[in-house]
Design a protein around this motif. Structure first.
Motif, PDB file in Angstrom:
ATOM      1  N   ALA A  35      11.566   2.697 -11.323  1.00  0.00           N
ATOM      2  CA  ALA A  35      10.502   1.919 -11.943  1.00  0.00           C
ATOM      3  C   ALA A  35       9.762   2.791 -12.960  1.00  0.00           C
ATOM      4  CB  ALA A  35       9.526   1.414 -10.880  1.00  0.00           C
ATOM      5  N   ARG A  36       9.401   2.191 -14.091  1.00  0.00           N
ATOM      6  CA  ARG A  36       8.706   2.968 -15.124  1.00  0.00           C
ATOM      7  C   ARG A  36       7.307   3.364 -14.681  1.00  0.00           C
ATOM      8  NH1 ARG A  36      11.261  -0.675 -19.031  1.00  0.00           N
ATOM      9  NH2 ARG A  36       9.379  -1.951 -19.048  1.00  0.00           N
ATOM     10  N   ASN A  37       6.611   2.450 -13.996  1.00  0.00           N
ATOM     11  CA  ASN A  37       5.252   2.730 -13.514  1.00  0.00           C
ATOM     12  C   ASN A  37       5.165   2.293 -12.053  1.00  0.00           C
ATOM     13  OD1 ASN A  37       2.515   3.022 -13.046  1.00  0.00           O
ATOM     14  ND2 ASN A  37       1.895   2.164 -15.013  1.00  0.00           N
ATOM     15  N   PRO A  38       5.748   3.069 -11.135  1.00  0.00           N
ATOM     16  CA  PRO A  38       5.884   2.595  -9.753  1.00  0.00           C
ATOM     17  C   PRO A  38       4.564   2.373  -9.029  1.00  0.00           C
ATOM     18  CG  PRO A  38       6.490   4.916  -9.933  1.00  0.00           C
ATOM     19  CD  PRO A  38       6.339   4.401 -11.332  1.00  0.00           C
ATOM     20  N   LYS A  39       3.574   3.220  -9.265  1.00  0.00           N
ATOM     21  CA  LYS A  39       2.312   3.070  -8.528  1.00  0.00           C
ATOM     22  C   LYS A  39       1.614   1.759  -8.881  1.00  0.00           C
ATOM     23  CE  LYS A  39      -0.255   6.614  -7.522  1.00  0.00           C
ATOM     24  NZ  LYS A  39       0.102   6.820  -6.118  1.00  0.00           N
ATOM     25  N   ARG A  40       1.756   1.318 -10.107  1.00  0.00           N
ATOM     26  CA  ARG A  40       1.133   0.048 -10.511  1.00  0.00           C
ATOM     27  C   ARG A  40       2.021  -1.146 -10.193  1.00  0.00           C
ATOM     28  NH1 ARG A  40       1.060  -1.198 -16.718  1.00  0.00           N
ATOM     29  NH2 ARG A  40       3.207  -1.739 -16.123  1.00  0.00           N
ATOM     30  N   ASP A  41       3.317  -1.046 -10.518  1.00  0.00           N
ATOM     31  CA  ASP A  41       4.191  -2.219 -10.496  1.00  0.00           C
ATOM     32  C   ASP A  41       4.800  -2.542  -9.136  1.00  0.00           C
ATOM     33  OD1 ASP A  41       3.696  -2.653 -13.142  1.00  0.00           O
ATOM     34  OD2 ASP A  41       5.530  -1.691 -13.862  1.00  0.00           O
ATOM     35  N   LEU A  42       5.045  -1.537  -8.292  1.00  0.00           N
ATOM     36  CA  LEU A  42       5.684  -1.830  -7.004  1.00  0.00           C
ATOM     37  C   LEU A  42       4.828  -2.738  -6.119  1.00  0.00           C
ATOM     38  CD1 LEU A  42       7.421   1.536  -5.992  1.00  0.00           C
ATOM     39  CD2 LEU A  42       8.423  -0.476  -7.057  1.00  0.00           C
ATOM     40  N   PRO A  43       3.533  -2.446  -5.915  1.00  0.00           N
ATOM     41  CA  PRO A  43       2.727  -3.365  -5.095  1.00  0.00           C
ATOM     42  C   PRO A  43       2.675  -4.775  -5.677  1.00  0.00           C
ATOM     43  CG  PRO A  43       1.583  -1.268  -5.368  1.00  0.00           C
ATOM     44  CD  PRO A  43       2.752  -1.249  -6.308  1.00  0.00           C
ATOM     45  N   ARG A  44       2.535  -4.876  -6.995  1.00  0.00           N
ATOM     46  CA  ARG A  44       2.485  -6.193  -7.633  1.00  0.00           C
ATOM     47  C   ARG A  44       3.791  -6.960  -7.417  1.00  0.00           C
ATOM     48  NH1 ARG A  44      -0.143  -5.025 -13.658  1.00  0.00           N
ATOM     49  NH2 ARG A  44      -2.173  -4.235 -12.945  1.00  0.00           N
ATOM     50  N   ALA A  45       4.905  -6.273  -7.584  1.00  0.00           N
ATOM     51  CA  ALA A  45       6.202  -6.937  -7.433  1.00  0.00           C
ATOM     52  C   ALA A  45       6.409  -7.438  -6.007  1.00  0.00           C
ATOM     53  CB  ALA A  45       7.319  -5.969  -7.823  1.00  0.00           C
ATOM     54  N   ILE A  46       6.018  -6.645  -5.019  1.00  0.00           N
ATOM     55  CA  ILE A  46       6.186  -7.033  -3.615  1.00  0.00           C
ATOM     56  C   ILE A  46       5.373  -8.288  -3.299  1.00  0.00           C
ATOM     57  CG2 ILE A  46       5.676  -6.333  -1.235  1.00  0.00           C
ATOM     58  CD1 ILE A  46       6.396  -3.445  -2.139  1.00  0.00           C
ATOM     59  N   MET A  47       4.098  -8.301  -3.700  1.00  0.00           N
ATOM     60  CA  MET A  47       3.236  -9.430  -3.375  1.00  0.00           C
ATOM     61  C   MET A  47       3.623 -10.688  -4.158  1.00  0.00           C
ATOM     62  SD  MET A  47       1.569  -8.132  -1.015  1.00  0.00           S
ATOM     63  CE  MET A  47       0.710  -9.667  -0.690  1.00  0.00           C
ATOM     64  N   GLU A  58       0.826  -1.206   0.000  1.00  0.00           N
ATOM     65  CA  GLU A  58       0.000   0.000   0.000  1.00  0.00           C
ATOM     66  C   GLU A  58       0.862   1.260   0.000  1.00  0.00           C
ATOM     67  OE1 GLU A  58      -3.233   2.352   2.788  1.00  0.00           O
ATOM     68  OE2 GLU A  58      -3.481   0.196   2.460  1.00  0.00           O
ATOM     69  N   LEU A  59       1.877   1.290   0.850  1.00  0.00           N
ATOM     70  CA  LEU A  59       2.718   2.486   0.934  1.00  0.00           C
ATOM     71  C   LEU A  59       3.567   2.661  -0.320  1.00  0.00           C
ATOM     72  CD1 LEU A  59       3.800   2.369   4.690  1.00  0.00           C
ATOM     73  CD2 LEU A  59       2.160   3.911   3.612  1.00  0.00           C
ATOM     74  N   ALA A  60       4.007   1.568  -0.923  1.00  0.00           N
ATOM     75  CA  ALA A  60       4.793   1.673  -2.155  1.00  0.00           C
ATOM     76  C   ALA A  60       3.959   2.248  -3.293  1.00  0.00           C
ATOM     77  CB  ALA A  60       5.341   0.298  -2.554  1.00  0.00           C
ATOM     78  N   GLY A  61       2.671   1.903  -3.314  1.00  0.00           N
ATOM     79  CA  GLY A  61       1.789   2.451  -4.338  1.00  0.00           C
ATOM     80  C   GLY A  61       1.338   3.866  -4.043  1.00  0.00           C
ATOM     81  N   SER A  62       1.435   4.291  -2.776  1.00  0.00           N
ATOM     82  CA  SER A  62       1.004   5.641  -2.383  1.00  0.00           C
ATOM     83  C   SER A  62       2.161   6.633  -2.387  1.00  0.00           C
ATOM     84  CB  SER A  62       0.389   5.606  -0.966  1.00  0.00           C
ATOM     85  OG  SER A  62      -0.600   4.620  -0.865  1.00  0.00           O
ATOM     86  N   VAL A  63       3.363   6.142  -1.989  1.00  0.00           N
ATOM     87  CA  VAL A  63       4.550   7.002  -1.879  1.00  0.00           C
ATOM     88  C   VAL A  63       5.682   6.328  -2.662  1.00  0.00           C
ATOM     89  CG1 VAL A  63       5.998   8.298  -0.274  1.00  0.00           C
ATOM     90  CG2 VAL A  63       3.757   7.498   0.477  1.00  0.00           C
ATOM     91  N   PRO A  64       5.640   6.389  -4.010  1.00  0.00           N
ATOM     92  CA  PRO A  64       6.594   5.631  -4.834  1.00  0.00           C
ATOM     93  C   PRO A  64       7.970   6.295  -4.930  1.00  0.00           C
ATOM     94  CG  PRO A  64       5.088   6.847  -6.235  1.00  0.00           C
ATOM     95  CD  PRO A  64       4.654   7.113  -4.820  1.00  0.00           C
ATOM     96  N   VAL A  65       8.751   6.189  -3.853  1.00  0.00           N
ATOM     97  CA  VAL A  65      10.078   6.795  -3.800  1.00  0.00           C
ATOM     98  C   VAL A  65      11.108   5.714  -3.471  1.00  0.00           C
ATOM     99  CG1 VAL A  65       9.229   9.075  -3.169  1.00  0.00           C
ATOM    100  CG2 VAL A  65       9.740   7.429  -1.377  1.00  0.00           C
ATOM    101  N   SER A  66      12.395   6.102  -3.456  1.00  0.00           N
ATOM    102  CA  SER A  66      13.463   5.117  -3.298  1.00  0.00           C
ATOM    103  C   SER A  66      13.748   4.706  -1.862  1.00  0.00           C
ATOM    104  CB  SER A  66      14.771   5.665  -3.911  1.00  0.00           C
ATOM    105  OG  SER A  66      14.702   5.620  -5.312  1.00  0.00           O
TER     106      SER A  66
END
Length: 467
Positions: free
Chosen positions: A246-258, A82-90
């Protein structure tokens, strides 16, 4: 401004997001490289190395220990997503804490992450040496002498293989993020193929009597095993350190984590089941290169063990690479906020934080060369569990403070899942021994001294408020 206000000031989510949109880092990573980054940072250490540490304590129930540790990681993974999709920073958990719980908690979280990433890289590097020796023994009939492959206290002077693998990973990182991602994806696929090979061979020798008594030390043994193997799940959050690449962090970061956590947990449970069923926990606990030893016993031949050892040598090296990457990106965020020296966030023409990467590589190589594996694994676990607990609290706070914030992923059953994550982290921390607590207490005290003596005055948030 009072001390309470000073330490609890938060960095607005909007400001974090704006900074990430103007990053000097290069946005080149899609979903597959992000999943490979998290799986590559996680898969390997626990099953190749730490299984031998946990098996004697838990017995055959080490399989349950992996499940328990995976559930603890799942609650935190949902909060991370949730936080990766809300605050997509390093900055991963450090940046999330800065946006929710304040600067002091963010510093403590970042300091814990430095312990987690730095020490876990050293631990992986130490384990890598065991499989390198296994590979050399099977192919060349020789091994590296203990004096040059073990730390002081374990019959050695300096662990040369550990130093070599850390410096090699540092060199790859200096090439650029695209090149590092390609190496990570290849080695992660190789790692999965090697473990599938192990399971197929080990199941041919499966004996049910190796699973009895299932839990010789009862719940206490399972808990101790879970605390030890939790180290194996460290790294699923690695994708969150790539928020600005990440090219699309809000979409891809949560997916990658799970996705990475599901893949890793499934592999751990299946491999542990096959290994215990094939040779029993006594054999697994008696060898640092436990899976290679198991294959040699099962087949009565040397080549399967050599093949597995080769896969482990290449695959565990990828963990060193990906976790080193994560640590450098956390330092970039802390440096950009003024809490660390500015040089640590400066990038070269390849968009690589070069000073940061070289400093981290050298320090980790020194650590890996002289500290035993068991001490490193426990120190990593406590730092990680504290950071995970902070993330679980942070997701609850951000839901209350910013209910309308754009979220590409929402943690289910709020606030119960994050609260369960906090409880499980606390439970696993209590399973660690007092020496680990002592090391962590000293590390935290040093961190607070650095913050009060340097960070609190140089904080860019402090300067902005003063202006």
């Amino acid at each position: 401004m009072s001390y309470a206000q000073l330490f609890s000031r938060v960095k607005p989510v909007e400001r974090l997001t704006d900074e990430s949109s103007h990053t000097a880092l290069s946005r080149t990573l899609g979903l597959l490289p992000l999943v490979a980054l998290s799986v590559g940072a996680t898969l390997g250490t626990g099953i190749f190395v730490v299984l031998a540490e946990a098996a004697p304590a838990a017995g055959p129930a080490v399989i349950v220990s992996f499940v328990l540790a995976g559930l603890a990681a799942l609650c935190s993974a949902l909060s991370y997503a949730e936080l990766a999709g809300s605050v997509p920073v390093s900055g991963s958990a450090y940046s999330y804490a800065y946006a929710t719980l304040g600067e002091l908690v963010a510093w403590i979280c970042g300091w814990c992450l430095l312990l987690e990433y730095g020490v876990s890289v050293a631990a992986v590097a130490v384990g890598w040496g065991g499989y390198l020796n296994e590979f050399l023994r099977g192919t060349l009939g020789m091994t590296i002498p203990d004096a040059l492959s073990a730390p002081p206290g374990e019959g050695g002077i300096v662990n040369v293989p550990a130093v070599i693998v850390v410096l090699l990973a540092t060199a790859v990182l200096m090439m650029g993020v695209r090149e590092s991602a390609a190496v990570t994806t290849f080695t992660t696929l190789l790692k999965l193929a090697v473990l599938v090979f192990f399971v197929c061979v080990a199941l041919t020798a499966f004996r049910s009597e190796n699973l009895t008594p299932f839990a010789p030390l009862g719940i206490a043994g399972i808990s101790a095993g879970a605390s030890a193997v939790f180290f194996s799940f460290i790294g699923f959050d690695a994708a969150s350190t790539a928020g600005e690449e990440a090219r699309n962090p809000k979409r891809d970061l949560p997916r990658a984590i799970m996705l990475s956590l599901v893949i890793v947990t499934l592999v751990y449970v299946v491999v542990a089941f096959a290994a215990v069923g094939a040779v029993g926990t006594d054999v697994l606990g008696g060898s640092e290169a436990s899976l290679a030893t198991a294959l040699e016993i099962v087949t009565g031949q040397g080549w399967p063990a050599v093949l597995l050892a080769f896969g482990a040598v290449v695959a565990i090296a990828s963990v060193v690479l990906t976790v080193l990457y994560g640590q450098t990106r956390i330092l970039v965020s802390m440096s950009r906020d003024g809490l660390m020296p500015a040089k640590l966030s400066a990038v070269n023409r390849r968009a690589v934080p070069a000073h940061n990467t070289m400093i981290v590589g050298v320090l980790v190589a020194i650590l890996a060369s002289v500290v035993p594996l068991s001490s490193l694994a426990d120190a990593t676990s406590i730092g990680t569990l504290v950071a995970f607990g902070i993330v679980n609290v942070g997701v609850i706070v951000l839901r209350r403070r910013k209910p309308d914030l754009d979220r590409s992923f929402r943690t289910p059953l709020m606030p119960w899942v994050p609260l369960l994550g906090v409880a499980l982290c606390a439970y696993l921390i209590l399973g660690l021994d007092w020496v680990t607590w002592l090391v962590f207490g000293i590390w935290t005290a040093v961190g607070l001294a650095v913050y009060l003596g340097y960070g609190v005055r140089r904080s860019k948030l402090n300067r902005a408020e003063s202006a």
